[in-house]
Design an enzyme around this catalytic site. Structure first.
Site, mmCIF file in Angstrom:
data_model
loop_
_atom_site.group_PDB
_atom_site.id
_atom_site.type_symbol
_atom_site.label_atom_id
_atom_site.label_comp_id
_atom_site.label_asym_id
_atom_site.label_seq_id
_atom_site.Cartn_x
_atom_site.Cartn_y
_atom_site.Cartn_z
ATOM 1 N N ASP A 128 26.947 -4.473 30.249
ATOM 2 C CA ASP A 128 25.678 -4.723 30.928
ATOM 3 C C ASP A 128 25.955 -4.850 32.427
ATOM 4 O O ASP A 128 26.801 -5.653 32.842
ATOM 5 C CB ASP A 128 25.051 -6.011 30.385
ATOM 6 C CG ASP A 128 23.654 -6.254 30.926
ATOM 7 O OD1 ASP A 128 22.680 -6.116 30.165
ATOM 8 O OD2 ASP A 128 23.527 -6.585 32.120
ATOM 9 N N ASP A 166 20.527 -0.342 31.904
ATOM 10 C CA ASP A 166 21.794 -0.866 32.419
ATOM 11 C C ASP A 166 22.718 -1.394 31.334
ATOM 12 O O ASP A 166 23.613 -2.159 31.615
ATOM 13 C CB ASP A 166 21.537 -1.943 33.479
ATOM 14 C CG ASP A 166 21.226 -3.296 32.866
ATOM 15 O OD1 ASP A 166 20.662 -3.327 31.755
ATOM 16 O OD2 ASP A 166 21.552 -4.306 33.491
ATOM 17 N N GLU A 167 22.507 -0.991 30.084
ATOM 18 C CA GLU A 167 23.384 -1.527 29.046
ATOM 19 C C GLU A 167 23.593 -0.584 27.873
ATOM 20 O O GLU A 167 22.749 0.272 27.599
ATOM 21 C CB GLU A 167 22.852 -2.867 28.545
ATOM 22 C CG GLU A 167 21.480 -2.807 27.937
ATOM 23 C CD GLU A 167 21.023 -4.196 27.525
ATOM 24 O OE1 GLU A 167 20.469 -4.908 28.376
ATOM 25 O OE2 GLU A 167 21.236 -4.553 26.356
#
Ligand code: DCP
Ligand code: CA
Ligand code: CA
Length: 359
Positions: free
Chosen positions: A6, A106-107
């Site tokens: 993340d 974002d992960e």
């Protein structure tokens, strides 16, 4: 061996990276609704701003009050820019793992069982290398967790932030998870946490010690099984590669409520362009086009047109949007927000270009 990666304070970190003079300031990335100067919400904030009580989802006006008297940077969100960074980061990750499953901008989860040969030492080295490459090539920090299951990997990436690397070996799994509050488990919201508190369950350890029949009465069989197995670190959901998008959409808030198609279309134009760019960027062809209207009471209505053949043509998109919008406002009157969506993608390029040609 499963990992979860993340990126740290992602949108704000990108803004800092592109403008280093922001680094020492509280940085707030904001979605302005465009109605009045401060209407809208904070998308994310850097750690400086978080120390001062600002976080994702709060109104911009509220954040301004919190930061009164402090020099701070308020930046308009630029989703396309962050998507560029996201794609490059995911590419770096992909090069280093057996399998990955992106679950947000974002992960991602990833699997490194084969590459590590089952050794957590090797797994740790792989994770360090991924972090170093992302830092070197994209100048971004992230937090990574390595663990035996998806749930524990996510808890591990969240454990130390920013720039964290947390490795949980199978033998450490129970002691790692036990002290955490149950809300940390995926799928446990406020309501479930409250209900659990009623039976004296506060930590994941408390939950792990309840058996399925004890949970069954409160939550039903399916949820009871999930709660029991996830609290015991026994979730065995595999990391699964995701297919391509099933729809692409954008929604905007009008400067003022309107039923005038021209006025609305003028404001919708950038969203239409955005959707079209994304469609062509991914080499997709769509068969259905929808216009979404949100009324002032926030109820939502949609009108959809299905094309005879798939296309990626922008004039077809614009024409359909205009038609559908006309129909929507004549039926509903004033709209507050308006969206555009394309779906029913056709994968085969040859076939689609042929059908386009034949049309
Ligand atoms: N985001 C958003 N609105 C929210 C939450 C998040 O627009 N309510 C966006 C902005 C974030 C990005 O998604 O930068 C990733 O969300 P995260 O929850 O991972 O939060 P951050 O990356 O900002 O911070 P953290 O360092 O806690 O991961
Ligand atoms: Ca993040
Ligand atoms: Ca995230």
């Amino acid at each position: 061996m499963v990992g979860h990666l993340d990126l740290d304070y992602f949108y704000a970190q990108v803004e800092e990276l592109e403008n280093p003079s922001l680094r020492d300031l509280p940085v707030l990335v904001c979605v302005y609704s465009g109605r009045t100067g401060d209407s809208g919400v904070v998308s994310t904030a850097n750690y400086r701003a978080r120390e001062l009580g600002v976080r994702s989802g709060i109104p911009i006006a509220f954040a301004k009050k919190r930061l009164a008297g402090t020099e701070a940077a308020f930046i308009r969100v630029d989703r396309e820019k962050y998507e560029g960074y996201s794609e490059r980061v995911m590419e770096i990750l992909r090069e280093n793992v057996d399998l990955m499953e992106q679950t947000g901008i974002d992960e991602a989860f990833f699997e490194i069982t084969k590459r590590s040969g089952g050794s957590f030492e090797t797994g740790t080295e792989i994770a360090s290398r991924i972090k170093a490459q992302i830092l070197e090539r994209e100048r971004l920090t992230c937090s990574v967790g390595i663990a035996p299951t998806k749930i524990s990997a996510k808890l591990a990436s969240d454990f130390k932030k920013p720039d964290g690397l947390t490795v949980v070996r199978p033998s450490e799994l129970a002691s790692f998870m036990e002290p955490m509050p149950v809300e940390k488990l995926y799928g446990i919201g406020e309501k479930t946490a409250k209900a659990l508190q009623g039976i004296d369950v506060v930590t994941i350890g408390d939950l792990a010690r309840k058996d399925v029949p004890q949970l069954d009465d409160l939550f039903g069989q399916k949820m009871a099984v999930y709660l029991h197995s996830s609290a015991n670190g026994e979730d065995d959901e595999p990391v699964q590669e995701r297919g391509q998008a099933t729809q692409i959409s954008r929604i905007i808030t009008l400067k003022r409520d309107s039923r005038n198609p021209e006025e609305i279309l003028a404001q919708l134009a950038p969203a239409l362009e955005d959707v079209h760019r994304k469609v062509t960027g991914e080499g997709l062809f769509f068969r259905s086009i929808s216009v979404i209207g949100v009324l002032s009471d926030l109820s939502i209505r949609t009108r959809t047109k299905t094309l005879e053949a798939p296309t990626s043509d922008s004039s077809t998109l614009n024409r359909a949007a205009s038609e559908l919008l006309g129909a929507l406002v004549s039926e509903l009157g004033d709209l507050r927000r308006v969206g555009i969506k394309v779906a029913d993608f056709e994968e085969s390029k040859e076939q689609s270009s042929l059908s386009e040609f034949l049309r």
